[in-house]
Motif scaffolding. Structure first.
Motif, PDB file in Angstrom:
ATOM      1  N   ALA A   4       0.832  -1.204   0.000  1.00 29.78           N
ATOM      2  CA  ALA A   4       0.000   0.000   0.000  1.00 29.78           C
ATOM      3  C   ALA A   4       0.866   1.252   0.000  1.00 29.78           C
ATOM      4  O   ALA A   4       1.598   1.516   0.960  1.00 29.78           O
ATOM      5  CB  ALA A   4      -0.918   0.003   1.221  1.00 29.78           C
ATOM      6  N   THR A  62     -11.005   1.765  -6.835  1.00 28.99           N
ATOM      7  CA  THR A  62     -11.862   0.611  -6.553  1.00 28.99           C
ATOM      8  C   THR A  62     -12.927   0.924  -5.522  1.00 28.99           C
ATOM      9  O   THR A  62     -13.978   0.285  -5.500  1.00 28.99           O
ATOM     10  CB  THR A  62     -11.030  -0.578  -6.051  1.00 28.99           C
ATOM     11  N   THR A  70     -14.199   4.156  -2.264  1.00 32.95           N
ATOM     12  CA  THR A  70     -13.931   5.298  -1.387  1.00 32.95           C
ATOM     13  C   THR A  70     -14.621   5.036  -0.066  1.00 32.95           C
ATOM     14  O   THR A  70     -15.590   4.269   0.013  1.00 32.95           O
ATOM     15  CB  THR A  70     -14.450   6.622  -1.982  1.00 32.95           C
ATOM     16  N   LYS A 111      -6.413  -1.674   7.314  1.00 34.80           N
ATOM     17  CA  LYS A 111      -6.961  -1.688   5.956  1.00 34.80           C
ATOM     18  C   LYS A 111      -6.196  -0.750   5.033  1.00 34.80           C
ATOM     19  O   LYS A 111      -5.986  -1.047   3.861  1.00 34.80           O
ATOM     20  CB  LYS A 111      -8.443  -1.290   6.005  1.00 34.80           C
ATOM     21  N   VAL A 112      -5.768   0.390   5.567  1.00 35.29           N
ATOM     22  CA  VAL A 112      -5.080   1.396   4.753  1.00 35.29           C
ATOM     23  C   VAL A 112      -3.594   1.092   4.618  1.00 35.29           C
ATOM     24  O   VAL A 112      -3.033   1.150   3.525  1.00 35.29           O
ATOM     25  CB  VAL A 112      -5.283   2.798   5.352  1.00 35.29           C
ATOM     26  N   THR A 118      -0.532  -6.076   1.795  1.00 41.02           N
ATOM     27  CA  THR A 118      -1.387  -6.521   0.701  1.00 41.02           C
ATOM     28  C   THR A 118      -0.508  -6.960  -0.453  1.00 41.02           C
ATOM     29  O   THR A 118       0.583  -6.415  -0.670  1.00 41.02           O
ATOM     30  CB  THR A 118      -2.347  -5.402   0.236  1.00 41.02           C
ATOM     31  N   ALA A 138      -1.145  -1.368  -4.591  1.00 41.31           N
ATOM     32  CA  ALA A 138      -2.247  -0.508  -4.161  1.00 41.31           C
ATOM     33  C   ALA A 138      -1.805   0.932  -3.921  1.00 41.31           C
ATOM     34  O   ALA A 138      -0.639   1.199  -3.608  1.00 41.31           O
ATOM     35  CB  ALA A 138      -2.879  -1.068  -2.897  1.00 41.31           C
ATOM     36  N   ARG A 158      -3.363   4.482  -1.851  1.00 37.08           N
ATOM     37  CA  ARG A 158      -4.372   5.080  -0.975  1.00 37.08           C
ATOM     38  C   ARG A 158      -4.174   6.594  -0.977  1.00 37.08           C
ATOM     39  O   ARG A 158      -3.050   7.083  -0.797  1.00 37.08           O
ATOM     40  CB  ARG A 158      -4.231   4.599   0.465  1.00 37.08           C
ATOM     41  N   ILE A 211     -10.964   8.383   2.429  1.00 38.55           N
ATOM     42  CA  ILE A 211      -9.919   7.475   1.937  1.00 38.55           C
ATOM     43  C   ILE A 211     -10.326   6.971   0.560  1.00 38.55           C
ATOM     44  O   ILE A 211     -11.450   6.498   0.367  1.00 38.55           O
ATOM     45  CB  ILE A 211      -9.721   6.276   2.875  1.00 38.55           C
ATOM     46  N   TYR A 271      -9.331   4.261  -2.344  1.00 34.84           N
ATOM     47  CA  TYR A 271      -8.586   3.032  -2.581  1.00 34.84           C
ATOM     48  C   TYR A 271      -8.450   2.804  -4.090  1.00 34.84           C
ATOM     49  O   TYR A 271      -9.431   2.922  -4.833  1.00 34.84           O
ATOM     50  CB  TYR A 271      -9.311   1.821  -1.975  1.00 34.84           C
ATOM     51  N   ASN A 301      -6.027   0.472  -7.246  1.00 31.10           N
ATOM     52  CA  ASN A 301      -5.057  -0.569  -7.570  1.00 31.10           C
ATOM     53  C   ASN A 301      -4.442  -0.290  -8.925  1.00 31.10           C
ATOM     54  O   ASN A 301      -5.062   0.361  -9.778  1.00 31.10           O
ATOM     55  CB  ASN A 301      -5.713  -1.955  -7.582  1.00 31.10           C
TER      56      ASN A 301
END
Length: 225
Positions: free
Chosen positions: A132, A175, A177, A189-190, A194, A198, A200, A219, A221, A223
């Motif tokens: 991330a 993907t 918000t 999660k942020v 992963t 990704a 953020r 936030i 998100y 990819n």
């Protein structure tokens, strides 16, 4: 260029549990005493160190005080550092400054006088690497609207382009918000591990509290596309 190992970043995640955005206030009053003179009223990013603490705006830095320029095994070539971000659908086009940690362990943020400039948090990976990558920007500052003021208008599938210092332009597709309370920032999660490449984006959002500070974070998100 210094790098932190993935295991070190994972070990730091419990400390990041209180990370939240606390700034981008649009009121006309001064902020708490932790605010650095000449910066915005409060920090845009909260502390990865002590629960409940509030970061102070840094004077800004083109080189991170802490963190990495990406991850990888020891001996790997340093990752290409991001230098510019653009979101064509929103008309956003900004250079990227490097953000590390302040002396009190809080995450650096762009200074208020550079509110139209976003910043890449070097404690994570570089955009395009597995993991991330995090970019932070103000919604507004005492100087007016800032770089991510219109970020709330972004839609799923929107393109985010990041140019690195080797001349490559990487594209990411939105993907999802999420608007969250600063008190319940989804750190894992942020910032968590992963396998995706990704990205953020983080800014302030929501209503204002009694001190004139937004109570939520937005936030985005994305990819690698």
């Amino acid at each position: 260029m210094f790098r932190t190992s993935p295991s070190l970043r994972r070990a730091a995640l419990p400390l990041l549990a209180c990370l939240f955005l606390a700034g981008c206030s649009s009121d006309a009053t001064d902020g708490p005493s932790t605010t650095t003179p000449g910066s915005s009223r409060t920090a845009t990013v909260g502390a990865p160190a002590q629960a409940g603490s509030t970061g102070s705006d840094s004077a800004g830095s083109d080189s991170a005080q802490a963190g990495s320029a990406g991850s990888g095994k020891s001996g790997d070539a340093p990752a290409a550092a991001p230098v510019r971000i653009s979101i064509p659908s929103l008309g956003i086009d900004s250079e990227l400054m490097r953000l590390g940690l302040n002396q009190d362990g809080t995450v650096e943020v762009p200074p208020a006088e550079k509110g139209m400039t976003a910043g890449w948090y070097t404690g994570g990976v570089a955009p395009g690497e597995r993991g991330a990558a995090v970019v932070i920007g103000h919604n507004d500052t005492r100087f007016g609207k800032a770089v991510f003021h219109d970020l709330k208008k972004i839609t799923e599938g929107a393109d985010i382009a990041v140019r690195n210092d080797r001349g490559a332009e990487l594209h990411f597709r939105v993907t999802a918000t999420e608007t969250v309370s600063k008190k319940t920032f989804p750190t894992e999660k942020v910032y968590g591990s992963t396998s995706a490449r990704a990205l953020r984006l983080i800014t302030c959002d929501g209503a204002f509290d009694a001190q004139g500070h937004p109570v939520d974070n937005l936030i985005v998100y994305a990819n690698r596309s």
